[in-house]
Design an enzyme around this catalytic site. Structure first.
Site, PDB file in Angstrom:
ATOM      1  N   GLU A 284      29.191  90.550  54.025  1.00  0.00           N
ATOM      2  CA  GLU A 284      29.444  91.476  52.920  1.00  0.00           C
ATOM      3  C   GLU A 284      30.910  91.458  52.498  1.00  0.00           C
ATOM      4  O   GLU A 284      31.232  91.733  51.338  1.00  0.00           O
ATOM      5  CB  GLU A 284      29.045  92.905  53.334  1.00  0.00           C
ATOM      6  CG  GLU A 284      27.946  93.468  52.478  1.00  0.00           C
ATOM      7  CD  GLU A 284      27.476  94.858  52.879  1.00  0.00           C
ATOM      8  OE1 GLU A 284      26.354  95.184  52.507  1.00  0.00           O
ATOM      9  OE2 GLU A 284      28.212  95.616  53.542  1.00  0.00           O
ATOM     10  N   HIS A 305      16.402  75.695  72.288  1.00  0.00           N
ATOM     11  CA  HIS A 305      15.047  75.131  72.282  1.00  0.00           C
ATOM     12  C   HIS A 305      14.368  75.354  70.933  1.00  0.00           C
ATOM     13  O   HIS A 305      13.160  75.204  70.818  1.00  0.00           O
ATOM     14  CB  HIS A 305      14.239  75.747  73.428  1.00  0.00           C
ATOM     15  CG  HIS A 305      14.835  75.423  74.764  1.00  0.00           C
ATOM     16  ND1 HIS A 305      14.338  74.447  75.596  1.00  0.00           N
ATOM     17  CD2 HIS A 305      15.932  75.923  75.392  1.00  0.00           C
ATOM     18  CE1 HIS A 305      15.092  74.366  76.680  1.00  0.00           C
ATOM     19  NE2 HIS A 305      16.076  75.246  76.582  1.00  0.00           N
ATOM     20  N   LYS A 419      18.899  96.926  44.157  1.00  0.00           N
ATOM     21  CA  LYS A 419      18.615  98.365  44.023  1.00  0.00           C
ATOM     22  C   LYS A 419      18.168  98.689  42.602  1.00  0.00           C
ATOM     23  O   LYS A 419      17.203  99.422  42.398  1.00  0.00           O
ATOM     24  CB  LYS A 419      19.855  99.201  44.356  1.00  0.00           C
ATOM     25  CG  LYS A 419      20.252  99.186  45.816  1.00  0.00           C
ATOM     26  CD  LYS A 419      21.401 100.145  46.048  1.00  0.00           C
ATOM     27  CE  LYS A 419      22.021  99.965  47.405  1.00  0.00           C
ATOM     28  NZ  LYS A 419      23.277 100.681  47.563  1.00  0.00           N
TER      29      LYS A 419
HETATM   30  O1  PA5 Z   1      29.214  98.194  54.578  1.00  0.00           O
HETATM   31  C1  PA5 Z   1      28.728  98.904  53.713  1.00  0.00           C
HETATM   32  O2  PA5 Z   1      29.436  99.618  52.982  1.00  0.00           O
HETATM   33  C2  PA5 Z   1      27.228  98.973  53.488  1.00  0.00           C
HETATM   34  O3  PA5 Z   1      26.546  98.103  54.341  1.00  0.00           O
HETATM   35  C3  PA5 Z   1      26.727 100.378  53.741  1.00  0.00           C
HETATM   36  O4  PA5 Z   1      27.069 100.752  55.047  1.00  0.00           O
HETATM   37  C4  PA5 Z   1      25.222 100.485  53.580  1.00  0.00           C
HETATM   38  O5  PA5 Z   1      24.854 100.074  52.303  1.00  0.00           O
HETATM   39  C5  PA5 Z   1      24.742 101.929  53.791  1.00  0.00           C
HETATM   40  O6  PA5 Z   1      25.408 102.786  52.922  1.00  0.00           O
HETATM   41  P1  PA5 Z   1      25.419 104.343  53.134  1.00  0.00           P
HETATM   42  O7  PA5 Z   1      26.130 104.638  54.395  1.00  0.00           O
HETATM   43  O8  PA5 Z   1      26.130 104.882  51.928  1.00  0.00           O
HETATM   44  O9  PA5 Z   1      23.979 104.790  53.195  1.00  0.00           O
END
Ligand code: PA5
Length: 442
Positions: A284, A305, A419
């Site tokens: 990310e 394996h 989303k």
């Molecule tokens: O690293 C990040 O910002 C994302 O992976 C969020 O943690 C994830 O989308 C969950 O978001 P939230 O904590 O707002 O529900």
């Protein structure tokens, strides 16, 4: 302290090239330390090891003790992405792999998928358990944990009544905004705040990670101390800084040799979820603007394996980073056998971990022969202190590496695309036009 072993890269990387990337990584280090790079309003994680308030730790311990006194034997932790993987990786790394922990509830994770079967089976488990729940969402609006929380909350309320259910729920969310914040205030849930300047995937050392890890019965003080110990070394601008070395080499392998995939390799099943956490952290943080190294993982020796064939002889797109653990915590020695029908007497008197290390070394040499560069991130053992150091190391290295690559480590704009489509397909109010458009596409 984390150390990096670059021995498995020397056959592939020219010294001059590595030095070039070391320079770039030092520039990125300066940017991270000066706090003047892209996304610099999300640097709160950097100082967490020195800024963790004692009151936050004792608040976590108070909830742990309260639930223990009330006989809670199941804690459902709801969250996704950065609001889930840090807690899960630490709980899995620190847990006995087969036996439940004495005097601690079982921890299960939900809200990280939308499977109906998963939630139905969770309700089966809750039916026979004395259950409490930790719901985590920084934004407070993420659909997966929100759906799971609605189901879990209604179940708890029907089983225990509204007032007692509220007493079994802790919310971890934004200080001011979001649906979860509103709900927590209205229902009077015990709450913790996710700091504004800490993004989800950098939040394992905030209550997001610390509360579930504490409730699971593990030493969060040692975890934070390990991170602090690592921080002291990582803040020094030196050619020995492991985060700078790691960031420099992975960018060099990627850009100079065209290695587009990094495989995090572990030889201890306890670290499987550390790799999942790492994949989110680097995936990310770096995968944007058409750039990034694709983070993958294998669990050896099991995956030797299966994926081992591809890594040895498939398309040459990858390099490996091995999580090398210097010593096992437990001892199992292979005994001699009078009949020796399995022909293993040559191993008699040897520790199983010695064999594991030889498998690791043999694999390293084979993969180098097969054209796969390899480096190792070395930690002493898998305990709370060393794990805290490892997680903080990867966060720090990720910041440096993403700046070296030239991207903002702290945003994730691409996460919104699915989303929007999902909301349009679910006919969420406000998405009417998108719903019409997407239906035309189908
Ligand atoms: O690293 C990040 O910002 C994302 O992976 C969020 O943690 C994830 O989308 C969950 O978001 P939230 O904590 O707002 O529900």
């Amino acid at each position: 302290m984390i150390k990096i072993n670059l021995g498995g890269c020397s056959a592939f990387v020219k010294d001059a090239d590595y030095k070039e990337y070391l320079k770039k990584a030092f520039d990125a280090f300066d940017t991270l330390q000066a706090g003047d790079g892209a996304g610099n309003d999300f640097l709160g994680w950097k100082d967490i090891p020195v800024n963790t308030p004692e009151s936050m730790i004792t608040d976590c311990e108070a909830i742990r003790d309260d639930w223990k006194e009330r006989g809670v034997n199941l804690v459902v932790v709801l969250g996704i992405g950065g609001s889930y993987l840090g807690a899960r990786c630490a709980v899995e790394a620190l847990s006995h792999q087969f036996l439940p922990k004495k005097d601690a509830p079982r921890i299960v994770f939900a809200g990280n998928n939308m499977s109906e079967d998963y939630l139905a089976e969770l309700l089966d488990l809750m039916a026979g358990s004395n259950t409490a729940c930790i719901v985590i969402s920084k934004s407070g609006t993420t659909t997966e944990p929100a759906v799971a929380f609605r189901v879990v909350k209604q179940y708890l309320e029907s089983k225990y009544g509204k007032t007692e259910a509220a007493d079994r729920i802790v919310a971890i969310t934004d200080a001011r905004k979001g649906a979860l914040k509103t709900l927590a205030t209205q229902e009077n849930y015990a709450s913790f705040v996710v700091p504004d300047d800490v993004g989800g995937r950098f939040s394992v050392l905030t209550p997001v990670g610390l509360l579930p890890i504490c409730v699971a019965g593990y030493d969060i003080r040692a975890l934070v101390e390990g991170a602090l110990d690592a921080m002291k070394g990582l803040e020094i601008k030196s050619e020995k800084n492991p985060a700078v070395i790691y960031a420099a080499m992975r960018n060099c392998l990627h850009t100079e040799l065209g290695k587009s995939t990094e495989i995090l390799v572990n030889y201890n099943p306890k670290l499987t979820y550390v790799a999942e956490w790492w994949k989110q952290l680097f995936g990310e943080s770096e995968g944007k603007d058409g750039k990034g190294i694709y983070p993958a993982s294998v669990n050896n020796t099991a995956d030797l394996h299966s994926m081992g064939q591809f890594i040895q002889e498939g398309s040459r797109v990858m390099f490996e980073t091995v999580l090398h653990v210097e010593r096992a915590q437990r001892s199992v020695v292979i005994e001699a056998d009078e009949q020796n029908l399995d022909c293993l007497n040559y191993l008699a008197g040897k520790h199983v971990e010695h064999c594991n290390h030889m498998a690791e070394l043999g694999t390293k040499l084979a993969h180098i022969d097969g054209g796969v560069p390899q480096m190792a991130v070395c930690m002493e053992k898998v305990d709370a202190f060393n794990l805290g150091g490892l997680l903080y190391f990867f966060e720090f290295a990720c910041g440096i590496s993403a700046y070296t690559l030239g991207v903002n480590p702290f945003n994730q704009p691409g996460v919104e695309a699915y989303k929007k489509n999902m909301f349009a397909l679910l006919e969420k109010p406000g998405y009417e036009e998108a719903t019409r458009a997407i239906k035309n596409r189908l």
